[in-house]
Design an enzyme around this catalytic site. Structure first.
Site, PDB file in Angstrom:
ATOM      1  N   HIS A 113      37.063  31.882  32.840  1.00  0.00           N
ATOM      2  CA  HIS A 113      35.923  31.052  33.253  1.00  0.00           C
ATOM      3  C   HIS A 113      35.424  30.180  32.102  1.00  0.00           C
ATOM      4  O   HIS A 113      34.960  29.055  32.328  1.00  0.00           O
ATOM      5  CB  HIS A 113      34.788  31.936  33.771  1.00  0.00           C
ATOM      6  CG  HIS A 113      35.027  32.453  35.158  1.00  0.00           C
ATOM      7  ND1 HIS A 113      34.045  32.511  36.118  1.00  0.00           N
ATOM      8  CD2 HIS A 113      36.151  32.919  35.758  1.00  0.00           C
ATOM      9  CE1 HIS A 113      34.549  33.014  37.247  1.00  0.00           C
ATOM     10  NE2 HIS A 113      35.830  33.276  37.039  1.00  0.00           N
ATOM     11  N   ARG A 162      38.232  37.793  33.025  1.00  0.00           N
ATOM     12  CA  ARG A 162      37.497  36.807  33.834  1.00  0.00           C
ATOM     13  C   ARG A 162      36.649  35.906  32.940  1.00  0.00           C
ATOM     14  O   ARG A 162      36.601  34.692  33.136  1.00  0.00           O
ATOM     15  CB  ARG A 162      36.618  37.516  34.865  1.00  0.00           C
ATOM     16  CG  ARG A 162      35.794  36.553  35.720  1.00  0.00           C
ATOM     17  CD  ARG A 162      35.154  37.252  36.894  1.00  0.00           C
ATOM     18  NE  ARG A 162      36.177  37.709  37.836  1.00  0.00           N
ATOM     19  CZ  ARG A 162      35.906  38.260  39.020  1.00  0.00           C
ATOM     20  NH1 ARG A 162      34.649  38.444  39.399  1.00  0.00           N
ATOM     21  NH2 ARG A 162      36.874  38.646  39.819  1.00  0.00           N
ATOM     22  N   ASN A 203      29.964  31.979  38.169  1.00  0.00           N
ATOM     23  CA  ASN A 203      29.886  32.852  36.987  1.00  0.00           C
ATOM     24  C   ASN A 203      28.956  34.043  37.190  1.00  0.00           C
ATOM     25  O   ASN A 203      28.725  34.818  36.254  1.00  0.00           O
ATOM     26  CB  ASN A 203      29.433  32.058  35.764  1.00  0.00           C
ATOM     27  CG  ASN A 203      30.523  31.148  35.226  1.00  0.00           C
ATOM     28  OD1 ASN A 203      31.704  31.401  35.448  1.00  0.00           O
ATOM     29  ND2 ASN A 203      30.133  30.086  34.544  1.00  0.00           N
ATOM     30  N   HIS A 255      44.705  39.653  37.811  1.00  0.00           N
ATOM     31  CA  HIS A 255      44.072  40.349  38.933  1.00  0.00           C
ATOM     32  C   HIS A 255      44.621  41.765  39.108  1.00  0.00           C
ATOM     33  O   HIS A 255      44.249  42.466  40.039  1.00  0.00           O
ATOM     34  CB  HIS A 255      44.271  39.556  40.236  1.00  0.00           C
ATOM     35  CG  HIS A 255      43.468  38.296  40.279  1.00  0.00           C
ATOM     36  ND1 HIS A 255      43.605  37.346  41.276  1.00  0.00           N
ATOM     37  CD2 HIS A 255      42.513  37.808  39.443  1.00  0.00           C
ATOM     38  CE1 HIS A 255      42.776  36.337  41.048  1.00  0.00           C
ATOM     39  NE2 HIS A 255      42.106  36.594  39.937  1.00  0.00           N
TER      40      HIS A 255
END
Length: 553
Positions: A68, A64, A93, A189
């Site tokens: 991001h 992640r 975030n 995921h």
């Protein structure tokens, strides 16, 4: 590619006095920290963090974090910067974790080789190592990034969990990522969790219908209702994104979304939408998912990176990693502060050309180094530039059309990425077909090497199809046959302004001499001489200027 060939290719384009981003590459730090293995240090810290369980699901956290970071101003570690208005403070975030691990790795590396390894590279390497610990497959990480110094929450615009497949494809395309890359990256995921607030509408009020999302399986609906009640004292509970093996990097995420068990709306939709469902079907049955997931992660790591090498003029404001530093160090040991980096580039280029089969030519020296290097000053000719515009551009540097053609002969060594000429294969001038000036043989070759849709974003192909490791005139022989890889290469063999020059070179036994003369003229472009610029102590940085206070040193 041989070391000699690589040397010629890089030096030739460095000497061309423009921006050379170099490239991210595997093993960028090899040999730069003494005997210390930089990637080994990263791996050891990640393994310690994992086995001592200092943070749960570290693979999910770092996947992640990298996504991001890369999707906001590129992979520059700006997500790590603290501040009241930094990216870390942006709402999307708030769920990003893993900062402590990155700090621990940075501390370990600084103890071994201070100021060498960027935080952006640490994120990429650590993510790979965490993926492996979670059951994924090792993939080589390209390194060489620099860290950004701008981090603003207002810049954070990440895709929502409710984004449509078509909009998501467009968003990824803006980052040079294909729909295949998008689907594989969403496969991240396979580890991690999501808070109920991200998908609660799918349970109780999908698209304001007052009911659930009909694409959700009855089993998942019951599960989520239990975990995420309509009214709850626990504001934001969590649920795993992979309902079967939430702690493993595998393809069960794809198997489950095929059954209607996608937790986020975008997860479920990629299994149903006509644009992506075939990709999901293929992945479910693909034993090589780990390799392709790694390839997609490598491509993610290339998004808008900051790397060394910005500059203009023949003043060494561009950076060549490694070789130029080694030459400078050797010369400084013999005669400190005497030889400019600009002269080193010119001499080293000549020597590399000779090693690749070219002919010796005398290099003019006496240049000084520049102290200004700005990306905004870079304006290099595109591979699609017309011959007439190219002639004008070279003329602005006091180079004739003869010089231009001979210097393009530097393409006798080196490679180009598919992105530079893919339009010539599939959509030349928006015709939907290939460039008709390309030979049938080359067209078939390039289609094989550069497929229309590829998981490897930017493959490479040699610019001289016959002798790509030698400095000779076969490049000119091949473009006469329609085997010019770049559009400008092919056009100089066809355009009335230059084709006679190419014809002459093909039959010219003295090609090497004239190529050397053109290189000498290139080396004169806007050079700084005595009274201008400086002689840098290190080719990487300008010399420190004396502090002046009140007009006095």
């Amino acid at each position: 590619m041989s070391k000699t060939l690589a040397l010629v290719v890089v030096l030739f384009f460095v000497l061309f006095c423009g921006k050379c981003y170099g490239e991210l590459r595997v093993g960028f730090y090899k040999g730069k920290c003494g005997v210390t293995n930089v990637e080994g240090v990263v791996q050891n810290v990640v393994e310690t963090w994992h086995f001592e369980e200092k943070e749960k699901d570290i693979a999910a956290a770092l996947l992640r974090m990298q996504f991001h970071d890369c999707f906001v101003n590129g992979c520059d570690a700006s997500i790590l910067l603290d501040g009241l208005t930094s990216e870390r403070k942006a709402v999307p975030n708030s769920s990003v974790r893993g900062f402590g691990l990155i700090d621990a790795i940075k501390e370990a590396l600084e103890a071994e080789c201070q100021g060498l390894v960027s935080c952006a590279d640490i994120i990429s390497m650590a993510t790979r190592d965490a993926v492996v610990l979670a059951g994924g497959k090792w993939y080589d990480v390209e390194t060489g990034r620099r860290d950004g110094d701008v981090s603003l929450a207002s810049n954070v615009k990440l895709p929502a969990a409710t984004i449509s497949v078509s909009d998501s494809i467009k968003l990824f395309a803006n980052k040079n990522l294909t729909q295949y890359d998008m689907v594989y990256l969403l496969g991240g995921h396979t580890v991690g969790i999501a808070r109920c607030s991200l998908f609660k509408d799918r349970i109780y009020n999908f698209n304001k219908t007052g009911g659930p999302d009909p694409t959700m399986s009855p089993w998942l609906l019951a599960e989520l209702k239990e975990k995420c009640p309509r009214i709850s004292l626990i504001f934001d509970n969590i649920y795993p994104l992979d309902v079967k093996t939430p702690s493993l990097v595998d393809n069960s995420y794809f198997q489950e979304i095929k059954k209607g068990n996608g937790v986020l709306q975008i997860d479920q939709q990629i299994a149903l939408d006509e644009l992506t469902k075939n990709i999901v079907d293929d992945i479910v049955n693909d034993p090589d998912i780990y390799t392709k997931f790694g390839e997609a992660m490598v491509k993610l790591g290339r998004v808008e990176v900051l790397i060394d090498g910005q500059g203009e003029g023949c003043d060494a404001s561009i950076l060549l990693d490694g070789l130029i530093d080694a030459i400078k160090e050797a010369l400084e040991a013999e005669c400190q502060g005497l030889i400019s980096c600009a002269d080193i580039i010119s001499m080293a280029t000549r020597d590399a050309i000779v090693l690749a089969g070219g002919k010796w030519y005398d290099v003019e020296t006496g240049r000084r180094d520049g102290d200004v290097s700005l990306a905004s000053n870079v304006n290099l000719p595109a591979a699609t530039i017309s011959v007439s515009d190219s002639i004008k551009l070279f003329a602005s540097k006091n180079l004739t059309q003869y010089d231009m053609v001979y210097l393009l002969g530097g393409h006798t060594v080196g490679i180009a990425r598919c992105s530079l000429f893919k339009d010539r294969i599939y959509n030349f001038n928006k015709t939907g077909g290939p460039d008709p000036t390309m030979s049938p043989w080359l067209l078939a070759e390039l289609k094989d090497k550069c497929p229309r849709i590829s998981l490897i974003f930017d493959n490479t192909y040699p610019l001289d199809v016959k002798t790509p490791s030698l400095v000779d005139n076969s490049y000119f022989q091949e473009i006469k046959k329609g085997n010019g890889v770049l559009q400008i290469d092919q056009q100089i063999a066809l355009d009335e302004l230059t084709k006679n020059i190419v014809d002459d070179i093909v039959n010219d036994p003295d090609f090497y001499t004239k190529f050397g003369e053109a290189m000498v003229k290139l080396g004169r472009v806007e050079g700084l001489i005595d009274g201008q610029g400086e002689v840098r102590k290190s080719c990487r940085v300008v010399n420190k200027k004396p502090f002046i206070f009140g007009g006095f040193n």
